[in-house]
Design a protein around this motif. Structure first.
Motif, short mmCIF file in Angstrom:
data_model
loop_
_atom_site.label_atom_id
_atom_site.label_comp_id
_atom_site.label_asym_id
_atom_site.label_seq_id
_atom_site.Cartn_x
_atom_site.Cartn_y
_atom_site.Cartn_z
N ILE A 181 0.84 -1.20 0.00
CA ILE A 181 0.00 0.00 0.00
C ILE A 181 0.87 1.25 0.00
O ILE A 181 0.61 2.22 -0.72
CB ILE A 181 -0.95 -0.01 1.21
N ALA A 182 1.93 1.23 0.80
CA ALA A 182 2.83 2.38 0.89
C ALA A 182 3.51 2.67 -0.44
O ALA A 182 3.71 3.83 -0.80
CB ALA A 182 3.88 2.13 1.98
N GLU A 198 0.39 7.97 1.83
CA GLU A 198 -0.57 8.51 2.80
C GLU A 198 -1.59 7.44 3.21
O GLU A 198 -2.02 7.40 4.37
CB GLU A 198 -1.28 9.73 2.24
N SER A 199 -1.96 6.56 2.30
CA SER A 199 -2.88 5.48 2.64
C SER A 199 -2.26 4.54 3.67
O SER A 199 -2.94 4.06 4.58
CB SER A 199 -3.26 4.69 1.39
N ALA A 200 -0.95 4.31 3.55
CA ALA A 200 -0.26 3.47 4.53
C ALA A 200 -0.20 4.17 5.89
O ALA A 200 -0.37 3.54 6.93
CB ALA A 200 1.15 3.14 4.04
N ARG A 201 0.02 5.47 5.86
CA ARG A 201 0.04 6.24 7.12
C ARG A 201 -1.32 6.17 7.82
O ARG A 201 -1.38 6.11 9.05
CB ARG A 201 0.41 7.70 6.86
N VAL A 202 -2.37 6.18 7.05
CA VAL A 202 -3.72 6.08 7.63
C VAL A 202 -3.87 4.77 8.39
O VAL A 202 -4.46 4.73 9.49
CB VAL A 202 -4.79 6.20 6.53
N ILE A 203 -3.33 3.69 7.86
CA ILE A 203 -3.40 2.39 8.54
C ILE A 203 -2.60 2.42 9.84
O ILE A 203 -3.06 1.94 10.88
CB ILE A 203 -2.90 1.27 7.62
N ARG A 252 -1.90 5.05 11.61
CA ARG A 252 -2.65 5.90 12.56
C ARG A 252 -3.87 5.16 13.10
O ARG A 252 -4.28 5.38 14.25
CB ARG A 252 -3.05 7.22 11.89
N ARG A 253 -4.44 4.30 12.30
CA ARG A 253 -5.55 3.45 12.78
C ARG A 253 -5.06 2.55 13.90
O ARG A 253 -5.74 2.40 14.93
CB ARG A 253 -6.10 2.63 11.63
N PHE A 254 -3.89 1.95 13.73
CA PHE A 254 -3.31 1.13 14.80
C PHE A 254 -3.10 1.97 16.06
O PHE A 254 -3.37 1.51 17.18
CB PHE A 254 -1.98 0.53 14.35
N MET A 255 -2.58 3.17 15.88
CA MET A 255 -2.32 4.05 17.03
C MET A 255 -3.62 4.38 17.76
O MET A 255 -3.65 4.40 19.00
CB MET A 255 -1.62 5.33 16.55
N TRP A 256 -4.69 4.61 17.02
CA TRP A 256 -5.98 4.88 17.64
C TRP A 256 -6.46 3.66 18.42
O TRP A 256 -6.97 3.78 19.54
CB TRP A 256 -7.01 5.28 16.60
N MET A 257 -6.29 2.48 17.84
CA MET A 257 -6.73 1.26 18.50
C MET A 257 -5.97 1.02 19.80
O MET A 257 -6.46 0.35 20.71
CB MET A 257 -6.56 0.07 17.55
N LEU A 258 -4.75 1.57 19.89
CA LEU A 258 -3.95 1.42 21.11
C LEU A 258 -4.22 2.54 22.12
O LEU A 258 -3.71 2.51 23.24
CB LEU A 258 -2.46 1.41 20.76
N ASN A 259 -5.00 3.51 21.71
CA ASN A 259 -5.36 4.62 22.58
C ASN A 259 -6.46 4.19 23.54
O ASN A 259 -7.44 3.55 23.14
CB ASN A 259 -5.84 5.80 21.72
N GLU A 260 -6.32 4.52 24.81
CA GLU A 260 -7.33 4.14 25.81
C GLU A 260 -8.71 4.65 25.44
O GLU A 260 -9.73 4.04 25.78
CB GLU A 260 -6.93 4.67 27.19
N GLU A 261 -8.77 5.77 24.73
CA GLU A 261 -10.05 6.35 24.36
C GLU A 261 -10.79 5.51 23.32
O GLU A 261 -11.98 5.71 23.10
CB GLU A 261 -9.85 7.77 23.83
#
Length: 236
Positions: free
Chosen positions: A67-68, A73-78, A80-89
């Motif tokens: 993808i990269a 940018e599409s790879a960065r979105v993925i 960042r998706r991982f980072m969100w999933m690791l966020n307590e929120e």
């Protein structure tokens, strides 16, 4: 295979994850459209069978890299998706996500340059520390995996130093995976850190067990006492 209807994609990918050996699996997964198959692989991180989860992690790396190469940018979105999933929120425990994030970085240098510091921050006591032991297992495995291919980046962001406290964890899997990671980091461990690591290894529990992990090439079963002994020998 590239023309697999969307409604059948999940079923076919899960079948491959369950039935194919890893080398064959990686080749066949790349026959699918990367942006479509990556979502199925992320979903498989929660599969009840550990071997299937590790296969999904191993496949996410080359898929995100593909993808990269097409659209960074599409790879960065993925990522960042991982980072969100690791966020307590995000409201849940993201099983397999640290490993998936690390494997994506390990397969693409530019992504690794941009996000290795964030992955390492998840085990830094003064950073974005993930306190849940299963999450720590994934992060420290990921740091070891990155050290196999981009040891300069792991060294740049102080991976060996920030991982030290994990050797004191009450979670035996965290401690064992930390040993595995330090073996991968052996060339970048600061000299003054080696003695501290050896002292912590001397205080390890005598309890011995086997864990399954992806070593960058294959799924292997690692013996906790063997890893501790091997690391001790490398540092002495």
């Amino acid at each position: 295979m590239p023309n697999t209807p969307h409604r059948n994609l999940k079923r076919e990918v899960l079948s491959l994850l369950q039935e194919k050996d890893l080398p064959t699996l990686k080749k066949e997964i790349l026959c699918f459209t990367p942006k479509k198959v990556v979502n199925v692989l992320i979903g498989a991180l929660c599969h009840r069978v550990e071997e299937v989860r590790w296969k999904a992690i191993a496949c996410i790396g080359p898929v995100v890299a593909a993808i990269a190469e097409e659209n960074m940018e599409s790879a960065r979105v993925i990522i960042r998706r991982f980072m969100w999933m690791l966020n307590e929120e995000s409201g849940g425990m993201a099983w397999g996500v640290p490993e998936a994030m690390a494997e994506a970085l390990a397969n693409h240098r530019q992504l690794a340059e941009e996000y290795t510091s964030i992955l390492i921050s998840y085990i830094w006591l003064e950073g974005n520390l993930l306190e849940y032991p299963p999450a720590q297992r994934g992060v420290i495995w990921g740091i070891g995996r990155l050290a196999q291919v981009f040891s300069d980046l792991v060294a740049k962001f102080n991976g060996p130093t920030y991982a030290l406290h994990l050797l004191d964890s009450e979670d035996l899997w965290v401690k064992t995976l930390a040993c595995w990671a330090y073996i991968q980091m052996q060339e970048i461990i600061p000299r003054n850190l080696k003695e501290e690591i050896c002292q912590k290894l001397a205080n390890f529990s005598s309890q011995n067990f086997v864990i399954l992990l992806y070593d960058g090439k294959a799924l292997v079963k690692a013996n906790s006492e063997d890893l501790r002994s091997r690391l001790t020998a490398l540092l002495n």
